[in-house]
Design a protein around this motif. Sequence first.
Motif, PDB file in Angstrom:
ATOM      1  N   THR A  17       0.828  -1.211   0.000  1.00 51.35           N
ATOM      2  CA  THR A  17       0.000   0.000   0.000  1.00 51.35           C
ATOM      3  C   THR A  17       0.858   1.255   0.000  1.00 51.35           C
ATOM      4  OG1 THR A  17      -0.116  -0.036   2.413  1.00 51.35           O
ATOM      5  CG2 THR A  17      -1.901  -1.118   1.209  1.00 51.35           C
ATOM      6  N   LYS A  68      -1.267  -6.900 -10.844  1.00 51.22           N
ATOM      7  CA  LYS A  68      -2.283  -7.411  -9.954  1.00 51.22           C
ATOM      8  C   LYS A  68      -1.665  -7.711  -8.602  1.00 51.22           C
ATOM      9  CE  LYS A  68      -5.073  -9.453 -13.623  1.00 51.22           C
ATOM     10  NZ  LYS A  68      -5.652 -10.707 -14.159  1.00 51.22           N
ATOM     11  N   GLN A  71      -3.482  -6.106  -2.754  1.00 50.58           N
ATOM     12  CA  GLN A  71      -3.849  -4.836  -2.128  1.00 50.58           C
ATOM     13  C   GLN A  71      -4.426  -3.825  -3.113  1.00 50.58           C
ATOM     14  OE1 GLN A  71      -3.746  -5.036   0.901  1.00 50.58           O
ATOM     15  NE2 GLN A  71      -2.272  -6.649   1.285  1.00 50.58           N
ATOM     16  N   ARG A  72      -4.826  -4.234  -4.314  1.00 47.91           N
ATOM     17  CA  ARG A  72      -5.220  -3.252  -5.327  1.00 47.91           C
ATOM     18  C   ARG A  72      -6.334  -2.334  -4.848  1.00 47.91           C
ATOM     19  NH1 ARG A  72      -4.329  -2.118 -10.480  1.00 47.91           N
ATOM     20  NH2 ARG A  72      -5.976  -1.136 -11.704  1.00 47.91           N
ATOM     21  N   ASN A  73      -7.389  -2.883  -4.262  1.00 43.32           N
ATOM     22  CA  ASN A  73      -8.485  -2.036  -3.792  1.00 43.32           C
ATOM     23  C   ASN A  73      -8.026  -1.105  -2.675  1.00 43.32           C
ATOM     24  OD1 ASN A  73     -10.302  -3.182  -5.575  1.00 43.32           O
ATOM     25  ND2 ASN A  73     -10.945  -4.771  -4.141  1.00 43.32           N
ATOM     26  N   LEU A  76      -6.129   1.804  -4.072  1.00 47.53           N
ATOM     27  CA  LEU A  76      -7.024   2.861  -4.546  1.00 47.53           C
ATOM     28  C   LEU A  76      -7.453   3.775  -3.409  1.00 47.53           C
ATOM     29  CD1 LEU A  76      -9.295   0.891  -7.050  1.00 47.53           C
ATOM     30  CD2 LEU A  76      -7.798   2.829  -7.605  1.00 47.53           C
ATOM     31  N   VAL A  77      -7.743   3.178  -2.255  1.00 44.62           N
ATOM     32  CA  VAL A  77      -8.134   3.970  -1.089  1.00 44.62           C
ATOM     33  C   VAL A  77      -7.014   4.919  -0.695  1.00 44.62           C
ATOM     34  CG1 VAL A  77      -8.716   3.872   1.362  1.00 44.62           C
ATOM     35  CG2 VAL A  77      -9.757   2.241  -0.234  1.00 44.62           C
TER      36      VAL A  77
END
Length: 279
Positions: A17, A68, A71-73, A76-77
Amino acid sequence: MDFHKLPGNWVRFLTETNLFIALCASSYGCASQIYAGLSPDFISAGFLFCATLFTYNFMRIAGDFARKGVQRNVQLVFLFLGAAGLLWFLPLLSVGQLLIFTAAGSLSLAYTLPVIPVSGSWKSLRAIPHLKLPVIVATWILAGVVAQLLPLGMPHGLDCWIRPLLLLIQQGGLVAVLCICFDIRDLPLDHPTQRTLPQRFGLQGTKQIGFGILWSATFATVLNYLLGTFMLPALTIALCTLLIAWLLLRRANTHQPPFYFEVLTDGVLLIPLLLFLFS
């Protein structure tokens, strides 16, 4: 994934992240100010933290580094959190800091996005031969050293120019060697046309260049101490940090695990500030 099961999962969370590298960048900037005899500017440090958080997550999602990951989502956060932080700190920066940070941010984005026209196609700066290392080092120096030293004002006289220049060599040399470690890591992945240092000079030749940079940074550090820029405790902290960078460079190779680079190597940038806080 349940990040409460293993400490290693938390480490992976912090690195994927980009929270960890953002903290390292902020610490690097604060250390530059302390070496220069300034009090840490938490506005500048906060902006640098958010800028790194935004930029590195943007790279992982939209740039050459996009891949990929678990932690991709969450990336985004943190991308949006970083952007929100930038907007919060932006009005608090001086004009000079804003200009330097803008230059550093532009280099960072051009490093990973195909925005440079070359022979009828578009490439990122890191894809252009010989530019990968200089661009990323310049980005770190602009944001982590030059922008942090602006409160010193415009130097007057040769002596006033020498001290910031020596500090630039000290701090810039440190981050250059750490970036060389990452170039060594990327040797199997980089395209041959990139002409990185390990591709041109081999593993041992690249390390010798890194050792030469460390000697230059050490000389600059000692000379700045003799000029009275900082006292013995700061000299000790700087030399210890450079020694750790030397040990990491010495053992750097393509077989080291991700932890070696993403935690140990990046983590060197945390050491000076932590030692200043506890000394």
